[in-house]
Design an enzyme around this catalytic site. Structure first.
Site, short mmCIF file in Angstrom:
data_model
loop_
_atom_site.label_atom_id
_atom_site.label_comp_id
_atom_site.label_asym_id
_atom_site.label_seq_id
_atom_site.Cartn_x
_atom_site.Cartn_y
_atom_site.Cartn_z
N ASP A 170 0.76 -4.73 -4.67
CA ASP A 170 1.84 -4.01 -5.32
C ASP A 170 3.28 -5.25 -5.38
O ASP A 170 3.34 -5.49 -4.24
CB ASP A 170 2.45 -2.90 -4.32
CG ASP A 170 1.69 -1.59 -4.40
OD1 ASP A 170 0.69 -1.52 -5.30
OD2 ASP A 170 2.29 -0.39 -4.20
N ALA A 219 -22.17 -12.25 -19.93
CA ALA A 219 -20.92 -12.16 -20.12
C ALA A 219 -20.27 -10.65 -20.31
O ALA A 219 -21.10 -9.75 -20.62
CB ALA A 219 -20.20 -12.77 -21.47
N HIS A 241 7.23 -3.02 -8.64
CA HIS A 241 6.39 -1.46 -8.77
C HIS A 241 7.40 -0.62 -8.49
O HIS A 241 7.27 0.47 -8.90
CB HIS A 241 5.18 -1.75 -8.00
CG HIS A 241 4.56 -0.53 -8.04
ND1 HIS A 241 3.87 0.03 -9.43
CD2 HIS A 241 3.58 -0.06 -6.98
CE1 HIS A 241 3.20 1.26 -8.89
NE2 HIS A 241 2.74 0.92 -7.70
N HIS A 263 -3.31 -0.89 -10.13
CA HIS A 263 -3.23 -0.27 -8.73
C HIS A 263 -4.47 0.47 -8.45
O HIS A 263 -4.65 1.58 -8.55
CB HIS A 263 -2.05 0.44 -8.62
CG HIS A 263 -0.84 -0.31 -8.92
ND1 HIS A 263 -0.16 -1.08 -7.90
CD2 HIS A 263 -0.14 -0.41 -10.17
CE1 HIS A 263 0.92 -1.45 -8.39
NE2 HIS A 263 1.06 -1.19 -9.62
N ASN A 284 -17.24 -7.55 -20.12
CA ASN A 284 -15.70 -7.07 -20.30
C ASN A 284 -15.31 -6.16 -19.11
O ASN A 284 -16.18 -5.48 -19.01
CB ASN A 284 -15.54 -6.47 -21.38
CG ASN A 284 -15.66 -7.41 -23.03
OD1 ASN A 284 -15.23 -8.43 -23.02
ND2 ASN A 284 -16.38 -6.80 -23.83
N HIS A 337 -5.57 -4.49 -3.72
CA HIS A 337 -4.59 -4.98 -4.68
C HIS A 337 -3.13 -4.93 -4.17
O HIS A 337 -2.84 -4.69 -3.27
CB HIS A 337 -4.51 -4.02 -6.01
CG HIS A 337 -3.86 -2.63 -5.57
ND1 HIS A 337 -4.49 -1.86 -5.24
CD2 HIS A 337 -2.60 -2.19 -5.93
CE1 HIS A 337 -3.67 -0.51 -4.76
NE2 HIS A 337 -2.27 -0.95 -5.30
N HIS A 339 7.75 2.57 -0.36
CA HIS A 339 7.46 1.57 -1.14
C HIS A 339 8.97 1.10 -1.69
O HIS A 339 9.31 -0.03 -1.83
CB HIS A 339 6.93 2.38 -2.52
CG HIS A 339 5.54 2.32 -2.60
ND1 HIS A 339 4.77 3.39 -1.86
CD2 HIS A 339 4.56 1.69 -3.07
CE1 HIS A 339 3.38 3.33 -2.21
NE2 HIS A 339 3.34 2.13 -2.87
ZN LIG Z 1 -0.40 -0.21 -5.43
#
Ligand SMILES: [Zn+2]
Length: 267
Positions: A85, A71, A89, A79, A73, A83, A217
């Site tokens: 957005d 296991a 964002h 980002h 973490n 990934h 963006h």
């Molecule tokens: Zn991003």
């Protein structure tokens, strides 16, 4: 003879309807999946100011009761790597990661290849003319498409110096970023003239490396159009015909998140 004609028409219609009832499993029986996702590891590319991926061992080995057990973490910025957005964002009040509807994370792919220009110029910005040129050859971008721009820079991943223009980290490195992406005028053109669900790139941002106002963006996300960044394997997709499934980690109120994105290529 007339009855025979009607009989054949009826038979044809019933066959057609049978075709329409093909199950999803039948449709997926011929074709293949393509993974458009980079693995998350020490090599994952993050924005120079974002925290990198951390993977710590909680336990790895034979437990006292005799069975093997592992296991870990993990910890990372939203980002980085492949990934999402989420629109929020860069657009207040628009969808957060958990709010982007599944219908907007799935759909028909369109791939516009600008790699010839982008590989010659790391500061290249994709123009409305690039989109119009693609449409002249391939037809209008259909409504509801998931639109990808292929810059060719995916071939450099995860070599930050080649992929981002710098492998330095921290606030001072941001001004040294050089990679191509979408000109705000192309974003404006898309928003005005076409109805895409999301825009994906094989580079770290939907704005080019030298951008300081992140206008692309702003323009896209204000219309609840999501961004997919650091998308892998765009060279394996046809210009159209692939089907996309893009599922981010469902972070409540998130502005983005790690994304598992895959494409289905029918035979
Ligand atoms: Zn991003």
């Amino acid at each position: 003879m007339k009855w025979l004609f009607f009989f054949l028409v009826a038979l044809f219609i019933s066959c057609e309807q049978k075709g329409a009832h093909k199950s999803l499993a039948d449709l997926l029986a011929s074709g293949q999946w393509v993974d458009l996702t980079y693995e998350f590891s020490d090599n994952t590319i993050y924005w120079p100011t974002a925290e990198s991926f951390r993977f710590d061992t909680a336990f790895e080995g034979v437990a006292p009761a005799g069975f093997y057990y592992s296991a870990y973490n993990f910890c990372a910025a939203e980002h980085g790597g492949t990934h999402l957005d989420a629109p929020v964002h860069f657009a207040k009040g628009k969808w957060s990661t958990d709010q982007v509807p599944l219908a907007n994370l799935t759909g028909n792919a369109v791939v516009i290849d600008v790699s010839e220009k982008a590989l010659r110029d790391a500061d290249y910005q994709i123009t409305p003319a690039d989109i119009e040129e693609w449409e002249k050859r391939n037809g209008e971008i259909p409504g509801g498409a998931i639109l990808f721009f292929r810059t060719g820079y995916g071939a450099f991943y995860p070599d930050a110096k080649k992929y981002l223009g710098t492998d330095e980290r921290g606030a001072d490195a941001v001004a040294k970023l050089h990679f191509p992406s979408i000109h705000p005028e192309a974003a404006e053109w898309l928003v005005k003239n076409r109805k895409v669900k999301a825009v994906g790139v094989d580079i770290a941002s939907v704005d080019y490396g030298q951008s300081s106002d992140f206008k692309t963006h702003q323009v896209l996300y204000a219309q609840n159009i999501s961004g997919f960044e650091n998308v892998a394997n765009l060279d394996k997709l046809p210009v159209k015909g692939a089907y996309i499934i893009a599922l981010p980690m469902k972070i409540k109120n998130g502005s983005g998140g790690p994304l598992r994105i895959i494409a289905w290529l029918p035979e």
